[in-house]
Scaffold this active site. Structure first.
Site, short mmCIF file in Angstrom:
data_model
loop_
_atom_site.label_atom_id
_atom_site.label_comp_id
_atom_site.label_asym_id
_atom_site.label_seq_id
_atom_site.Cartn_x
_atom_site.Cartn_y
_atom_site.Cartn_z
N SER A 172 0.85 -1.19 0.00
CA SER A 172 0.00 0.00 0.00
C SER A 172 0.89 1.24 0.00
O SER A 172 2.05 1.17 0.39
CB SER A 172 -0.88 0.03 1.26
OG SER A 172 -1.72 -1.09 1.32
N GLY A 173 0.32 2.38 -0.42
CA GLY A 173 1.06 3.64 -0.31
C GLY A 173 1.10 4.50 -1.56
O GLY A 173 1.98 5.34 -1.70
N GLU A 231 -0.68 6.92 -2.33
CA GLU A 231 -0.86 8.34 -1.99
C GLU A 231 0.47 8.97 -1.59
O GLU A 231 0.56 10.17 -1.35
CB GLU A 231 -1.89 8.50 -0.87
CG GLU A 231 -3.33 8.59 -1.36
CD GLU A 231 -3.79 7.37 -2.12
OE1 GLU A 231 -3.61 6.25 -1.60
OE2 GLU A 231 -4.29 7.51 -3.24
N TRP A 266 -3.00 -3.23 -3.22
CA TRP A 266 -3.43 -3.32 -1.82
C TRP A 266 -4.76 -4.06 -1.63
O TRP A 266 -5.27 -4.13 -0.53
CB TRP A 266 -3.50 -1.92 -1.20
CG TRP A 266 -4.43 -0.97 -1.92
CD1 TRP A 266 -4.12 -0.16 -2.96
CD2 TRP A 266 -5.81 -0.73 -1.63
NE1 TRP A 266 -5.21 0.57 -3.35
CE2 TRP A 266 -6.27 0.25 -2.55
CE3 TRP A 266 -6.70 -1.23 -0.68
CZ2 TRP A 266 -7.58 0.72 -2.55
CZ3 TRP A 266 -8.01 -0.77 -0.69
CH2 TRP A 266 -8.44 0.20 -1.61
N ASN A 315 -4.13 3.37 -7.94
CA ASN A 315 -3.98 4.62 -8.69
C ASN A 315 -2.52 4.95 -9.00
O ASN A 315 -1.63 4.63 -8.24
CB ASN A 315 -4.61 5.77 -7.90
CG ASN A 315 -3.91 6.02 -6.58
OD1 ASN A 315 -4.10 5.28 -5.63
ND2 ASN A 315 -3.09 7.06 -6.50
N ASP A 353 -8.91 8.80 -9.37
CA ASP A 353 -8.53 7.87 -8.31
C ASP A 353 -9.39 6.60 -8.31
O ASP A 353 -9.78 6.11 -7.25
CB ASP A 353 -8.57 8.54 -6.92
CG ASP A 353 -7.95 7.65 -5.85
OD1 ASP A 353 -6.93 6.99 -6.14
OD2 ASP A 353 -8.48 7.59 -4.72
N ARG A 401 -13.76 0.15 -9.07
CA ARG A 401 -14.07 1.45 -8.47
C ARG A 401 -14.69 2.37 -9.51
O ARG A 401 -15.52 3.22 -9.19
CB ARG A 401 -12.77 2.09 -7.94
CG ARG A 401 -12.27 1.50 -6.64
CD ARG A 401 -12.29 2.49 -5.49
NE ARG A 401 -11.34 3.57 -5.55
CZ ARG A 401 -10.35 3.76 -4.68
NH1 ARG A 401 -10.16 2.90 -3.69
NH2 ARG A 401 -9.58 4.82 -4.75
N TRP A 411 -20.00 -0.79 3.17
CA TRP A 411 -18.55 -0.95 3.24
C TRP A 411 -18.18 -2.30 3.83
O TRP A 411 -17.09 -2.50 4.36
CB TRP A 411 -17.95 0.19 4.07
CG TRP A 411 -16.59 0.56 3.60
CD1 TRP A 411 -15.42 -0.03 4.00
CD2 TRP A 411 -16.24 1.54 2.64
NE1 TRP A 411 -14.36 0.54 3.33
CE2 TRP A 411 -14.84 1.50 2.49
CE3 TRP A 411 -16.98 2.45 1.88
CZ2 TRP A 411 -14.16 2.34 1.62
CZ3 TRP A 411 -16.30 3.28 1.02
CH2 TRP A 411 -14.90 3.22 0.89
N TRP A 443 -11.71 4.44 5.20
CA TRP A 443 -12.16 5.55 4.36
C TRP A 443 -13.51 6.06 4.86
O TRP A 443 -13.76 7.25 4.94
CB TRP A 443 -12.36 5.05 2.93
CG TRP A 443 -11.59 5.72 1.84
CD1 TRP A 443 -10.67 5.11 1.05
CD2 TRP A 443 -11.66 7.07 1.39
NE1 TRP A 443 -10.18 6.02 0.13
CE2 TRP A 443 -10.76 7.22 0.32
CE3 TRP A 443 -12.41 8.19 1.79
CZ2 TRP A 443 -10.59 8.43 -0.36
CZ3 TRP A 443 -12.23 9.39 1.12
CH2 TRP A 443 -11.33 9.49 0.05
#
Lengths: 600, 166
Positions: free
Chosen positions: A195-196, A198, A264, A282, A324, A351, A494, A558
């Site tokens: 992950s990461g 962003e 992720w 993304n 995104d 998404r 969710w 989120w």
């Protein structure tokens, strides 16, 4: 005959020994059979095909109304609880978000804690986790429980004692690399994705030896073919070779080096094709103007050889992302008739709001339809080219830097995020937890600093114009690409869904309800309000002749980011939409496992 | 506002001299050119038009702070509501926390604010973010995106270019 034939007794004994031997020798063989036993829940998504389907039918559409809470368990952690427990034999394994506590409970002793593992992790990892300190669950294989910690460590714990067998370090949290995804055990390997995005890290999936923790292969999402484990000639996208170094040539300059595309989400595995499937997230940054090109292979479905990691085929759903729309959601593997022919299919709810059906052997695109009618950024997906037909009005690239592009549907969290769907071979339908949220998106210039957020856009989120519900729980026909029924929910759904042979489908809501609905009609049959909002995944198991349904509640992730204000709670600035009740009026924090059963 | 980025440049200079402590109260007001800028660093017209800095603060807050502190500075399930915090914190305390971070990790809570002192995406706009949050904290600005705002002044564009190129 009551008396046992001595010869067959010996044969039986040898068979038992051989079975034991093979169990310890090939984790894959053990898991291949365990995943078929509906009494256990041996991997986060239920089976290698990620169907989240159970053959248990003691709890069914007729009697589910009588469901009761059998027992509960607190994890002692307040942050968002994604994922769900595993059940192997008489043992249940529960994980928690940071600090990533793991509990082993003995179901034969009324849930007695057999062991507890709590790693010591540098708290500096907390703020580099993009959206709360979630963890999507542990994996089992080879007598070990595998935990993918926030600080990227992959830890193998003895399933019986909780003792650490080995630790492998996957990445560097000081650069923004973190761990949130659930591992998957295939053969003698345990696979994890990082992950990461962003923070501008490079996405990858890595395979480790279950016995030693030694790295066996790593496949990056961006960069040269030697990093992405692609072959320009042999790896295909919609049947055509991808060409040399496609993970570099589709970027400007060196931008791929901070290109994102983290893996992720969830993985699936087809043992016959020996292919592992997953999606990438993304590209970094969120400002599309700053990173020209298709940005391959972000937002992509990967099919890789499990032994070598080599990519067989890829399909990039959203080239040059402007919103995104991460491609990490689960890949559900089903064998179904499609246009009169039995096909090996892969179904994926992205998404970006499109539900995709592909041939999972060749990567051929068969169906791509909107699973939320609100989706407006593209009119359709061209099945030949695989490209979305974009609508200029909703293009943040066309709008440009410092321009607020409005009313884009879906919002950045997607028509559906990581919360996994379920598939029932009985009804032939997919059950999909969805978000029904739109957004304004304004990209702007950002600078890259290692270990600091690399976002580059500001967003406002709200329900589609004229509507108030932020989520739907839908039933989807994957061969026609049509919604069969849709249940509106006040907030985004969710929680991961569960389908059962009892013709009941379960899911959780952000207010904290565990709901059971009729698999054919979507009619609500039962609901119970758990101690906190549910972002965990529902599962089921049987112990001592009784079927149980289990779910972790514990709001966060989120979804928890918008909790205080409510995603649309304070749109005074826009003066539109209409006030929406904030989630904080419905639920509070706290991690609890709630287990349900029918009365005795 | 002319101060866009100036604090970051000052921070770099100060940090180089390793005398962060010299960031004394009152310096901010002088930087901003008006005596009460620290108390009311934003401008919101009766028709809802904000100055550029306040609007830009909204954008930069959303890009860098929202993921923990929630939309509108209203907090999340794990990050405190800054529109409340700024009722107590001085500009200097706010600045110090952003630069150096803050930690409150124990058995009951895992609050961890990162040190953002080297993050240009934050430090080049620290005064703008402060202006936005102060406007939220004072109740002068509602939630969501400000309805209208001044155009980006050339000075802000220049300061941004200089600071982001650092």
């Amino acid at each position: 005959m009551a008396r046992m034939n001595p010869v067959s007794g010996v044969v039986l004994g040898l068979t038992a020994m051989a079975t034991l031997w093979s169990v310890s020798a090939f984790a894959n063989d053990e898991l291949l059979s365990l995943q078929k036993d509906p009494k256990q829940w041996v991997m986060p998504l239920g089976d290698y095909s990620s169907t989240r389907y159970s053959g248990l039918d003691q709890i069914n559409a007729k009697n589910v109304k009588d469901l009761q809470v059998a027992w509960t368990f607190s994890t002692g952690v307040l942050r968002g609880h994604e994922g769900g427990p595993l059940v192997i034999g008489n043992m249940m394994y529960i994980h928690a978000p940071f600090p990533n506590t793991v509990f082993a409970l003995d179901l034969s002793q009324d849930g007695k804690i057999v062991w507890k593992y709590e790693p010591k992790q540098d708290p500096n990892v907390i703020p580099v986790m993009c959206c709360d300190t979630v963890n999507r669950g542990v994996a089992y294989g080879d007598g070990l429980i595998f935990l993918h910690q926030a600080d990227t460590s992959l830890v193998a714990l003895d399933a019986k004692t909780g003792k650490v067998a080995w630790t492998a370090v996957d990445g560097d949290p000081t650069k923004g690399e973190t761990g949130t995804s659930a591992p998957m055990v295939i053969k003698n390997m345990v696979l994890i994705g990082n992950s990461g995005a962003e923070f501008g890290v490079v996405g990858h999936v890595t395979a480790y030896d279950t016995k030693t923790g030694k790295q066996l292969w790593r496949a990056n999402s961006v960069g040269p073919d030697s990093d992405t484990l692609m072959d320009g000639e042999k790896t295909t996208a919609l049947g055509k070779p991808v060409g040399k170094d496609s993970g570099i040539t589709t970027w400007e300059g060196d931008q791929w080096k901070t290109g994102g595309g983290t893996a992720w989400g969830w993985m699936s595995y087809d043992p016959e094709l020996n292919l592992v499937y997953y999606g990438t997230g993304n590209p970094s940054t969120w400002n599309p103007v700053q990173r020209p090109g298709d940005n391959k292979w972000s937002m992509t479905i990967f099919a890789r050889d499990a032994d070598t990691g080599m990519a067989k085929w890829v399909y990039q759903m959203t080239p040059h992302d402007e919103w995104d729309y991460d491609g990490v959601n689960e890949m559900i593997l089903v064998d179904k008739e499609f246009k009169g022919k039995e096909r090996k299919l892969l179904v994926h709810f992205d998404r970006n709001g499109f539900g995709y059906t592909l041939d999972r052997d060749t990567g051929e695109l068969l169906v791509a339809e909107k699973f939320d009618p609100a989706v407006n950024w593209a009119t359709k997906i061209d099945l030949k080219t695989g490209l979305p037909e974009r609508v200029k009005e909703f293009s943040t690239e066309a709008g440009g830097e410092d321009t607020n592009t409005q009313n884009i549907c879906p919002a950045a969290l997607g028509s559906k995020d990581q919360q996994p769907s379920a598939y029932s071979p009985k009804s032939g339908l997919f059950y999909v937890p969805t978000n029904h949220v739109c957004m304004d998106y304004e990209p702007y210039k950002v600078a890259y600093t290692a270990g600091q957020p690399y976002v580059g856009a500001t967003l406002s989120m709200y329900p589609p114009k004229g509507e108030e519900n932020l989520g739907n729980f839908i039933a989807w026909d994957g061969t026609t690409g049509k919604i069969k029924w849709s249940v509106p929910e006040p907030f985004s759904v969710w929680s991961g869904a569960l389908a059962t042979a009892g013709d009941v489908v379960f899911y959780g809501t952000l207010e904290g309800y565990l709901k059971a609905v009729d698999a054919e009609t979507g009619k609500e049959l039962y609901k119970f309000k758990t101690p906190s909002g549910i972002i965990g995944n529902v599962n089921t198991y049987e112990y001592d002749g009784r079927q149980y349904v289990a779910v972790l509640s514990g709001l966060g992730g989120w979804a928890g980011i918008g909790m205080a204000a409510g995603l649309t709670g304070a749109q005074e600035g826009l003066g539109a939409v209409g006030a929406y009740q904030s989630l904080s009026q419905y639920t509070a924090l706290g991690g609890t496992l709630t287990v349900f059963a029918l009365p005795k | 506002m002319l101060s866009n980025g100036s604090r970051y440049l000052q921070f770099i200079a100060v940090a180089t001299m390793a005398t962060l402590i010299s960031l004394t109260p009152g310096a901010h007001a002088q930087d901003s050119g008006t005596a009460d800028a620290a108390e009311k660093p934003y401008r919101i017209d009766p028709d809802g038009t904000t100055d550029w800095a306040t609007f830009n603060g909204f954008r930069r807050y959303n890009g860098n702070c929202l993921a923990c502190h929630g939309p509108d500075g209203a907090g999340s399930s794990f990050g405190p509501a800054l529109m409340e915090s700024l009722k107590r914190l001085s500009y200097e305390q706010f600045f110090e926390t952003v630069v150096n971070g803050k930690s409150d990790v124990n058995t009951a809570t895992t609050l961890k604010m990162p040190a953002l002192g080297t993050d240009r995406n934050v430090m080049c706009y620290i005064d703008d973010i402060y202006a936005y949050l102060k406007a939220r904290s004072d109740g002068a600005l509602g939630g969501g995106r400000p309805a209208k705002h001044d155009a980006k002044p050339p000075e802000a564009a220049e300061a941004e270019a200089a600071c982001m190129a650092n």
